[in-house]
Design a protein around this motif. Structure first.
Motif, PDB file in Angstrom:
ATOM      1  N   VAL A  90      19.492   4.802   0.793  1.00 51.90           N
ATOM      2  CA  VAL A  90      18.801   3.880  -0.119  1.00 51.90           C
ATOM      3  C   VAL A  90      19.415   2.480  -0.008  1.00 51.90           C
ATOM      4  CG1 VAL A  90      18.315   3.391  -2.549  1.00 51.90           C
ATOM      5  CG2 VAL A  90      18.015   5.712  -1.652  1.00 51.90           C
ATOM      6  N   ALA A 122       7.180   0.329   6.032  1.00 53.30           N
ATOM      7  CA  ALA A 122       8.223   0.903   5.167  1.00 53.30           C
ATOM      8  C   ALA A 122       7.841   2.347   4.859  1.00 53.30           C
ATOM      9  CB  ALA A 122       8.340   0.082   3.882  1.00 53.30           C
ATOM     10  N   TRP A 137       5.103   5.112  10.635  1.00 52.96           N
ATOM     11  CA  TRP A 137       3.687   4.897  10.941  1.00 52.96           C
ATOM     12  C   TRP A 137       3.462   3.838  12.031  1.00 52.96           C
ATOM     13  CZ3 TRP A 137       1.828  -0.002   9.549  1.00 52.96           C
ATOM     14  CH2 TRP A 137       0.507  -0.227   9.961  1.00 52.96           C
ATOM     15  N   CYS A 194      -3.433   4.663  -1.485  1.00 58.12           N
ATOM     16  CA  CYS A 194      -4.014   3.802  -0.451  1.00 58.12           C
ATOM     17  C   CYS A 194      -3.236   4.047   0.845  1.00 58.12           C
ATOM     18  CB  CYS A 194      -3.895   2.343  -0.911  1.00 58.12           C
ATOM     19  SG  CYS A 194      -4.472   1.139   0.288  1.00 58.12           S
ATOM     20  N   ALA A 195      -3.727   4.993   1.645  1.00 56.58           N
ATOM     21  CA  ALA A 195      -3.029   5.338   2.894  1.00 56.58           C
ATOM     22  C   ALA A 195      -3.438   4.372   3.992  1.00 56.58           C
ATOM     23  CB  ALA A 195      -3.367   6.763   3.299  1.00 56.58           C
ATOM     24  N   THR A 229      22.165  20.049  -0.940  1.00 56.29           N
ATOM     25  CA  THR A 229      21.656  19.862   0.422  1.00 56.29           C
ATOM     26  C   THR A 229      22.625  20.567   1.350  1.00 56.29           C
ATOM     27  OG1 THR A 229      20.811  17.662  -0.154  1.00 56.29           O
ATOM     28  CG2 THR A 229      21.034  18.138   2.184  1.00 56.29           C
ATOM     29  N   CYS A 233       0.852  -1.205   0.000  1.00 59.81           N
ATOM     30  CA  CYS A 233       0.000   0.000   0.000  1.00 59.81           C
ATOM     31  C   CYS A 233       0.879   1.242   0.000  1.00 59.81           C
ATOM     32  CB  CYS A 233      -0.858   0.052   1.265  1.00 59.81           C
ATOM     33  SG  CYS A 233      -1.862  -1.405   1.498  1.00 59.81           S
ATOM     34  N   VAL A 265      11.256  -1.519   8.218  1.00 61.06           N
ATOM     35  CA  VAL A 265      12.399  -1.546   7.292  1.00 61.06           C
ATOM     36  C   VAL A 265      12.718  -0.118   6.835  1.00 61.06           C
ATOM     37  CG1 VAL A 265      11.973  -3.907   6.487  1.00 61.06           C
ATOM     38  CG2 VAL A 265      10.866  -2.003   5.313  1.00 61.06           C
ATOM     39  N   GLY A 299       9.105   5.154   5.881  1.00 56.10           N
ATOM     40  CA  GLY A 299      10.141   6.176   5.948  1.00 56.10           C
ATOM     41  C   GLY A 299      10.026   7.012   7.208  1.00 56.10           C
ATOM     42  N   ARG A 305      14.558   9.917  -8.402  1.00 58.77           N
ATOM     43  CA  ARG A 305      13.867   8.992  -7.512  1.00 58.77           C
ATOM     44  C   ARG A 305      12.485   8.565  -8.006  1.00 58.77           C
ATOM     45  NH1 ARG A 305      15.015   8.048  -2.131  1.00 58.77           N
ATOM     46  NH2 ARG A 305      13.065   6.893  -2.188  1.00 58.77           N
ATOM     47  N   GLN A 323      21.187  18.755  -7.588  1.00 60.21           N
ATOM     48  CA  GLN A 323      20.551  18.819  -6.276  1.00 60.21           C
ATOM     49  C   GLN A 323      21.583  19.330  -5.292  1.00 60.21           C
ATOM     50  OE1 GLN A 323      20.927  17.098  -3.181  1.00 60.21           O
ATOM     51  NE2 GLN A 323      18.904  16.596  -2.429  1.00 60.21           N
TER      52      GLN A 323
HETATM   53  C1  LIG Z   1      17.777  15.960   1.845  1.00 61.67           C
HETATM   54  C2  LIG Z   1      18.020  14.475   1.767  1.00 61.67           C
HETATM   55  C3  LIG Z   1      18.995  13.987   0.899  1.00 61.67           C
HETATM   56  C4  LIG Z   1      19.220  12.608   0.811  1.00 61.67           C
HETATM   57  N1  LIG Z   1      20.181  12.146  -0.055  1.00 61.67           N
HETATM   58  C5  LIG Z   1      20.421  10.821  -0.143  1.00 61.67           C
HETATM   59  C6  LIG Z   1      21.359  10.316  -1.090  1.00 61.67           C
HETATM   60  O1  LIG Z   1      21.966  11.073  -1.859  1.00 61.67           O
HETATM   61  N2  LIG Z   1      21.564   8.958  -1.143  1.00 61.67           N
HETATM   62  C7  LIG Z   1      20.876   8.089  -0.330  1.00 61.67           C
HETATM   63  O2  LIG Z   1      21.099   6.865  -0.415  1.00 61.67           O
HETATM   64  N3  LIG Z   1      19.956   8.544   0.552  1.00 61.67           N
HETATM   65  C8  LIG Z   1      19.707   9.875   0.662  1.00 61.67           C
HETATM   66  N4  LIG Z   1      18.753  10.328   1.530  1.00 61.67           N
HETATM   67  C9  LIG Z   1      18.018   9.329   2.349  1.00 61.67           C
HETATM   68  C10 LIG Z   1      16.993   8.576   1.492  1.00 61.67           C
HETATM   69  O3  LIG Z   1      16.136   9.501   0.860  1.00 61.67           O
HETATM   70  C11 LIG Z   1      16.176   7.645   2.396  1.00 61.67           C
HETATM   71  O4  LIG Z   1      17.052   6.920   3.238  1.00 61.67           O
HETATM   72  C12 LIG Z   1      15.351   6.636   1.582  1.00 61.67           C
HETATM   73  O5  LIG Z   1      14.430   7.291   0.741  1.00 61.67           O
HETATM   74  C13 LIG Z   1      14.601   5.724   2.555  1.00 61.67           C
HETATM   75  O6  LIG Z   1      13.759   4.852   1.829  1.00 61.67           O
HETATM   76  P1  LIG Z   1      12.449   4.257   2.521  1.00 61.67           P
HETATM   77  O7  LIG Z   1      11.842   3.337   1.512  1.00 61.67           O
HETATM   78  O8  LIG Z   1      12.759   3.759   3.878  1.00 61.67           O
HETATM   79  O9  LIG Z   1      11.487   5.520   2.750  1.00 61.67           O
HETATM   80  P2  LIG Z   1      10.858   6.536   1.696  1.00 61.67           P
HETATM   81  O10 LIG Z   1      11.670   6.621   0.467  1.00 61.67           O
HETATM   82  O11 LIG Z   1      10.614   7.794   2.468  1.00 61.67           O
HETATM   83  O12 LIG Z   1       9.457   5.871   1.312  1.00 61.67           O
HETATM   84  C14 LIG Z   1       8.387   5.803   2.240  1.00 61.67           C
HETATM   85  C15 LIG Z   1       7.078   5.652   1.462  1.00 61.67           C
HETATM   86  O13 LIG Z   1       6.010   5.380   2.376  1.00 61.67           O
HETATM   87  C16 LIG Z   1       4.856   6.096   1.960  1.00 61.67           C
HETATM   88  N5  LIG Z   1       3.987   6.248   3.135  1.00 61.67           N
HETATM   89  C17 LIG Z   1       4.234   6.978   4.260  1.00 61.67           C
HETATM   90  N6  LIG Z   1       3.209   6.850   5.127  1.00 61.67           N
HETATM   91  C18 LIG Z   1       2.302   6.015   4.550  1.00 61.67           C
HETATM   92  C19 LIG Z   1       1.042   5.488   4.970  1.00 61.67           C
HETATM   93  N7  LIG Z   1       0.506   5.783   6.166  1.00 61.67           N
HETATM   94  N8  LIG Z   1       0.374   4.655   4.123  1.00 61.67           N
HETATM   95  C20 LIG Z   1       0.912   4.318   2.916  1.00 61.67           C
HETATM   96  N9  LIG Z   1       2.098   4.793   2.469  1.00 61.67           N
HETATM   97  C21 LIG Z   1       2.795   5.625   3.283  1.00 61.67           C
HETATM   98  C22 LIG Z   1       5.428   7.411   1.427  1.00 61.67           C
HETATM   99  O14 LIG Z   1       4.517   8.066   0.553  1.00 61.67           O
HETATM  100  C23 LIG Z   1       6.686   6.918   0.709  1.00 61.67           C
HETATM  101  O15 LIG Z   1       6.437   6.598  -0.648  1.00 61.67           O
HETATM  102  C24 LIG Z   1      18.478  11.702   1.623  1.00 61.67           C
HETATM  103  C25 LIG Z   1      17.490  12.196   2.492  1.00 61.67           C
HETATM  104  C26 LIG Z   1      17.258  13.567   2.562  1.00 61.67           C
HETATM  105  C27 LIG Z   1      16.178  14.061   3.493  1.00 61.67           C
END
Ligand SMILES: Cc1cc2nc3c(=O)[nH]c(=O)nc-3n(C[C@H](O)[C@H](O)[C@H](O)COP(=O)(O)OP(=O)(O)OC[C@H]3O[C@@H](n4cnc5c(N)ncnc54)[C@H](O)[C@@H]3O)c2cc1C
Length: 341
Positions: A282, A158, A164, A128-129, A221, A36, A267, A160, A106, A219
């Protein structure tokens, strides 16, 4: 053992790299998976510079052939100006040649992973939240979503930085660093110096990162230690056209006090997170999803008690988090960042 009283064996909440990797690795093991994602489709988001270690993981997930579709550029290392003169730090090499980092956009990268999940039979529900956990005895037994309930033997968070499940179950994720707020943005144009490799510049007051993330798009930061977050476009990118507004993100280091239990796993960033200088965001998202999937399959097959499996996962997450945090703390101390003294 697959249990037909549930809608799915595994429900994954979140369609970023951690969620997709979990879903792909579970489906590859024959598990029935529903994923979801609250957004209507993959979104642009930071996290475009991928560590060389990502590529073998993507190959294991069956994405080697399609990877060139989303890789905008490759680089052999990083330019670093960190309390001293600017130098190039190569990632290393082996008999096959230099190890290379990848630049991806991304939205395209996340969409590719979701596509791979679909091709393995994962039911991907976008827009689908997930709002609540369904209980099955004393364990989670699925989720309540904006489009109705989904029952499952295992729930994977997952989501992020939203964390949640941790928030829903009251599991704290205490700060493990001073408060760190990153400002970031995108610019369009030409900066030949940045086309070869990203640049990280740091001193006792903070750091700035710049990278080309796709043709003609860069980009940046920045983090200022101990101050109100103020965006700082690197000198070399000033004068290029801003693409969208500058944004902020809390990137304080955190790790959840529990990252797994009977019937659930966290995760990616929902389990533990470091600031972007770790360059592992990532990588850890993919690796934690794949590791969790291995343990989920073992748990469903009854190969070990669920609490032992959860404890093994938590120890693994804690191990890499502690090692990365120690390395990063030394890195910050080397530029005299007082808040890490
Ligand atoms: C400014 C910045 C720069 C970065 N640069 C880098 C980089 O250069 N290289 C690198 O490796 N990492 C980088 N990162 C870190 C990287 O972005 C994250 O570590 C990575 O995206 C984590 O992946 P994830 O799948 O855990 O979470 P996310 O990519 O955040 O995915 C989480 C997903 O869950 C969904 N979601 C949230 N809540 C709900 C809910 N209640 N129901 C359904 N869906 C939901 C969201 O919409 C999202 O799609 C950076 C981070 C930041 C803030």
């Amino acid at each position: 053992m697959a249990d037909r009283q549930f809608d799915a064996d595994v429900v994954v909440v979140g369609g970023g790299p951690a969620g997709s990797a979990t879903a792909i690795a579970c489906a590859s093991r024959g598990l029935r998976v529903v994923l979801c994602e609250r957004e209507p489709g993959a979104r642009d988001r930071p996290g475009e510079t991928l560590h060389p270690g990502v590529e073998p993981l993507l190959a294991q997930l069956g994405l080697a052939a399609r990877l060139p579709e989303v890789v905008g550029a490759r680089h052999d290392g990083l330019w670093i100006e960190w309390g001293g003169p600017r130098r190039f730090e190569a990632f290393g090499s082996d008999a096959a040649g230099p190890w290379q980092g990848l630049q991806v956009w991304r939205a395209d990268f996340d969409a590719l992973l979701l596509d791979r999940a679909r091709s393995l039979g994962v039911v991907v529900r976008e827009h689908c939240a997930v709002a609540g956990v369904l209980e099955h005895g004393s364990m989670p037994g699925g989720v309540m979503t904006s489009t109705g309930p989904i029952t499952a033997q295992i729930v994977v968070d997952a989501t992020g930085a939203s964390r949640w499940l941790g928030r829903t179950m009251g599991i704290a994720s205490p700060a493990r660093s001073p408060r760190l707020v990153a400002r970031y943005g995108y610019v369009e144009g030409s900066c030949p110096a940045r086309d070869e490799a990203p640049l990280l510049v740091g001193n006792a007051s903070g750091w700035t990162w710049s990278a080309r993330v796709r043709p003609r798009t860069y980009q940046w930061t920045s983090i200022r230690f101990g101050e109100r977050a103020v965006g700082e476009v690197p000198d070399e990118l000033r004068g290029l056209a801003a693409l969208g507004p500058e944004r902020g993100a809390d990137v304080t280091w955190r790790m959840a006090e529990r990252t797994a239990g009977a019937g659930w796993f966290m995760v990616g960033d929902s389990s533990a997170t470091l600031d972007p200088t770790s360059s592992h965001g990532v990588l850890k998202a993919l690796l934690s999803g794949m590791t969790a999937a291995h343990l989920i399959a073992a748990s469903i097959a009854g190969k070990a008690p669920a609490d032992e499996i959860a404890a093994a996962y938590h120890e693994w997450v804690g191990g890499w988090f502690a090692a990365d945090a120690a390395r990063l703390r030394d890195f910050y101390r080397s530029i005299g960042a007082d808040c890490f003294a």
